[in-house]
Design a protein around this motif. Structure first.
Motif, PDB file in Angstrom:
ATOM      1  N   LYS A  86      -3.954   7.849   4.975  1.00  8.90           N
ATOM      2  CA  LYS A  86      -4.721   7.283   3.864  1.00  8.90           C
ATOM      3  C   LYS A  86      -3.759   6.497   2.984  1.00  8.90           C
ATOM      4  CE  LYS A  86      -7.839   8.282   0.062  1.00  8.90           C
ATOM      5  NZ  LYS A  86      -8.572   9.317  -0.681  1.00  8.90           N
ATOM      6  N   PHE A  87      -4.074   5.212   2.787  1.00  7.41           N
ATOM      7  CA  PHE A  87      -3.288   4.338   1.934  1.00  7.41           C
ATOM      8  C   PHE A  87      -4.110   3.952   0.718  1.00  7.41           C
ATOM      9  CE2 PHE A  87      -1.050   3.387   5.949  1.00  7.41           C
ATOM     10  CZ  PHE A  87       0.269   3.452   5.520  1.00  7.41           C
ATOM     11  N   GLU A  88      -3.397   3.645  -0.371  1.00  7.79           N
ATOM     12  CA  GLU A  88      -4.057   3.208  -1.596  1.00  7.79           C
ATOM     13  C   GLU A  88      -3.223   2.094  -2.225  1.00  7.79           C
ATOM     14  OE1 GLU A  88      -5.897   6.041  -4.644  1.00  7.79           O
ATOM     15  OE2 GLU A  88      -4.014   5.440  -5.605  1.00  7.79           O
ATOM     16  N   ILE A  89      -3.910   1.171  -2.887  1.00 10.52           N
ATOM     17  CA  ILE A  89      -3.212   0.155  -3.673  1.00 10.52           C
ATOM     18  C   ILE A  89      -3.928   0.048  -5.017  1.00 10.52           C
ATOM     19  CG2 ILE A  89      -4.477  -1.877  -2.829  1.00 10.52           C
ATOM     20  CD1 ILE A  89      -1.659  -3.289  -2.779  1.00 10.52           C
ATOM     21  N   THR A  90      -3.140  -0.064  -6.068  1.00 11.84           N
ATOM     22  CA  THR A  90      -3.688  -0.164  -7.418  1.00 11.84           C
ATOM     23  C   THR A  90      -3.773  -1.627  -7.831  1.00 11.84           C
ATOM     24  OG1 THR A  90      -1.520  -0.068  -8.466  1.00 11.84           O
ATOM     25  CG2 THR A  90      -2.648   2.049  -8.068  1.00 11.84           C
ATOM     26  N   PHE A  91      -4.578  -1.883  -8.845  1.00 13.29           N
ATOM     27  CA  PHE A  91      -4.662  -3.229  -9.406  1.00 13.29           C
ATOM     28  C   PHE A  91      -3.280  -3.688  -9.867  1.00 13.29           C
ATOM     29  CE2 PHE A  91      -5.030  -5.782 -13.319  1.00 13.29           C
ATOM     30  CZ  PHE A  91      -5.573  -6.936 -12.757  1.00 13.29           C
ATOM     31  N   LYS A  92      -2.554  -2.812 -10.542  1.00 14.60           N
ATOM     32  CA  LYS A  92      -1.231  -3.169 -11.049  1.00 14.60           C
ATOM     33  C   LYS A  92      -0.292  -3.566  -9.911  1.00 14.60           C
ATOM     34  CE  LYS A  92       2.664  -1.358 -13.663  1.00 14.60           C
ATOM     35  NZ  LYS A  92       3.259  -0.195 -14.299  1.00 14.60           N
ATOM     36  N   ASN A  93      -0.278  -2.781  -8.830  1.00 11.64           N
ATOM     37  CA  ASN A  93       0.593  -3.108  -7.695  1.00 11.64           C
ATOM     38  C   ASN A  93       0.170  -4.418  -7.028  1.00 11.64           C
ATOM     39  OD1 ASN A  93       2.109  -0.857  -8.160  1.00 11.64           O
ATOM     40  ND2 ASN A  93       1.342   0.289  -6.412  1.00 11.64           N
TER      41      ASN A  93
ATOM     42  N   TRP B  83       0.848  -1.185   0.000  1.00 12.00           N
ATOM     43  CA  TRP B  83       0.000   0.000   0.000  1.00 12.00           C
ATOM     44  C   TRP B  83       0.888   1.240   0.000  1.00 12.00           C
ATOM     45  CZ3 TRP B  83      -5.466  -0.038   0.355  1.00 12.00           C
ATOM     46  CH2 TRP B  83      -6.039  -1.311   0.474  1.00 12.00           C
ATOM     47  N   LYS B  84       0.444   2.293  -0.681  1.00 11.12           N
ATOM     48  CA  LYS B  84       1.199   3.549  -0.763  1.00 11.12           C
ATOM     49  C   LYS B  84       0.471   4.639   0.014  1.00 11.12           C
ATOM     50  CE  LYS B  84       4.020   1.610  -3.627  1.00 11.12           C
ATOM     51  NZ  LYS B  84       5.036   0.804  -3.008  1.00 11.12           N
ATOM     52  N   GLU B  85       1.227   5.384   0.803  1.00  9.50           N
ATOM     53  CA  GLU B  85       0.651   6.487   1.578  1.00  9.50           C
ATOM     54  C   GLU B  85       0.232   7.607   0.638  1.00  9.50           C
ATOM     55  OE1 GLU B  85       1.830   9.579   5.158  1.00  9.50           O
ATOM     56  OE2 GLU B  85       3.002   7.740   4.910  1.00  9.50           O
ATOM     57  N   MET B  86      -1.013   8.108   0.835  1.00 16.32           N
ATOM     58  CA  MET B  86      -1.558   9.149  -0.036  1.00 16.32           C
ATOM     59  C   MET B  86      -1.874  10.438   0.719  1.00 16.32           C
ATOM     60  SD  MET B  86      -1.411   7.454  -2.771  1.00 16.32           S
ATOM     61  CE  MET B  86      -2.262   8.465  -3.952  1.00 16.32           C
ATOM     62  N   GLY B  87      -1.513  10.505   1.991  1.00 21.19           N
ATOM     63  CA  GLY B  87      -1.790  11.705   2.766  1.00 21.19           C
ATOM     64  C   GLY B  87      -2.536  11.372   4.043  1.00 21.19           C
ATOM     65  N   ILE B  88      -3.261  12.367   4.533  1.00 25.37           N
ATOM     66  CA  ILE B  88      -4.005  12.228   5.787  1.00 25.37           C
ATOM     67  C   ILE B  88      -5.500  12.198   5.469  1.00 25.37           C
ATOM     68  CG2 ILE B  88      -4.489  13.275   8.034  1.00 25.37           C
ATOM     69  CD1 ILE B  88      -1.608  12.223   7.714  1.00 25.37           C
ATOM     70  N   HIS B  89      -6.224  11.362   6.215  1.00 27.39           N
ATOM     71  CA  HIS B  89      -7.655  11.165   6.004  1.00 27.39           C
ATOM     72  C   HIS B  89      -8.368  11.270   7.347  1.00 27.39           C
ATOM     73  CE1 HIS B  89     -11.396   9.279   4.770  1.00 27.39           C
ATOM     74  NE2 HIS B  89     -11.249   8.419   5.735  1.00 27.39           N
ATOM     75  N   GLY B  90      -9.575  11.803   7.311  1.00 25.43           N
ATOM     76  CA  GLY B  90     -10.404  11.829   8.519  1.00 25.43           C
ATOM     77  C   GLY B  90      -9.728  12.544   9.666  1.00 25.43           C
ATOM     78  N   LYS B  91      -9.766  11.908  10.837  1.00 26.82           N
ATOM     79  CA  LYS B  91      -9.215  12.519  12.047  1.00 26.82           C
ATOM     80  C   LYS B  91      -7.771  12.099  12.250  1.00 26.82           C
ATOM     81  CE  LYS B  91     -13.699  12.849  14.250  1.00 26.82           C
ATOM     82  NZ  LYS B  91     -14.545  12.450  15.361  1.00 26.82           N
ATOM     83  N   GLY B  92      -6.922  12.461  11.282  1.00 29.73           N
ATOM     84  CA  GLY B  92      -5.498  12.208  11.423  1.00 29.73           C
ATOM     85  C   GLY B  92      -5.044  10.822  10.997  1.00 29.73           C
TER      86      GLY B  92
END
Length: 147
Positions: A134-141, A122-131
């Motif tokens: 936020k992580f994201e993973i792509t189909f390719k990864n 998973w790659k960190e994409m910033g901050i979400h909600g209450k601190g």
């Protein structure tokens, strides 16, 4: 250990596991209702449970509508047995069979969950909600993950 799709009658045990964790705890256990669980399990996505001797000890839920991992939790008494990894992998395999959109989740910083997701690609994409991170993973990864 058996992993299977969640059923409506699993919700009370899912809630028990959710409220037993020591990290990423809910400030108010009433914030996540049985109705919320049902909606995410059977209307918005799908979930899986891990059973040991007929007791649910972990669960995961993917939200297709929100392209989100809604939940992945293991009861503290059953940590470090590979349950979280198996639930994670089954859930993501299913998610990416349904669509190829990236999927995201949020987790508290400084937790074992943060380390788990980083190690899982998973790659960190910033901050979400209450601190939360936020992580994201792509189909390719995910498709190119190292087994």
């Amino acid at each position: 250990m058996m992993i299977r799709e969640a059923k409506p009658e699993d919700i009370p045990q899912i809630q028990r596991v959710r409220n037993s964790v020591k990290e990423n705890t809910l400030s108010d256990p009433g914030l996540v209702t049985d109705e919320d669980c049902s909606e995410f399990l059977f209307q918005r996505g799908k979930g899986w449970v891990c059973e040991i001797e007929d007791e649910i000890v972990g669960f995961s839920i993917a939200d297709l509508k929100g392209n989100n991992i809604w939940a992945l939790f293991v009861h503290p008494d059953f940590e470090n047995r590979g349950i979280g990894r198996k639930l994670h992998d089954i859930m993501l395999d299913w998610y990416f069979e349904q669509n190829k959109d990236s999927v995201w989740l949020g987790t508290s910083p400084g937790t074992r969950a943060e380390i788990f997701y980083r190690k899982s690609g998973w790659k960190e994409m910033g901050i979400h909600g209450k601190g939360e991170i936020k992580f994201e993973i792509t189909f390719k990864n995910w498709k190119n993950k190292v087994v």
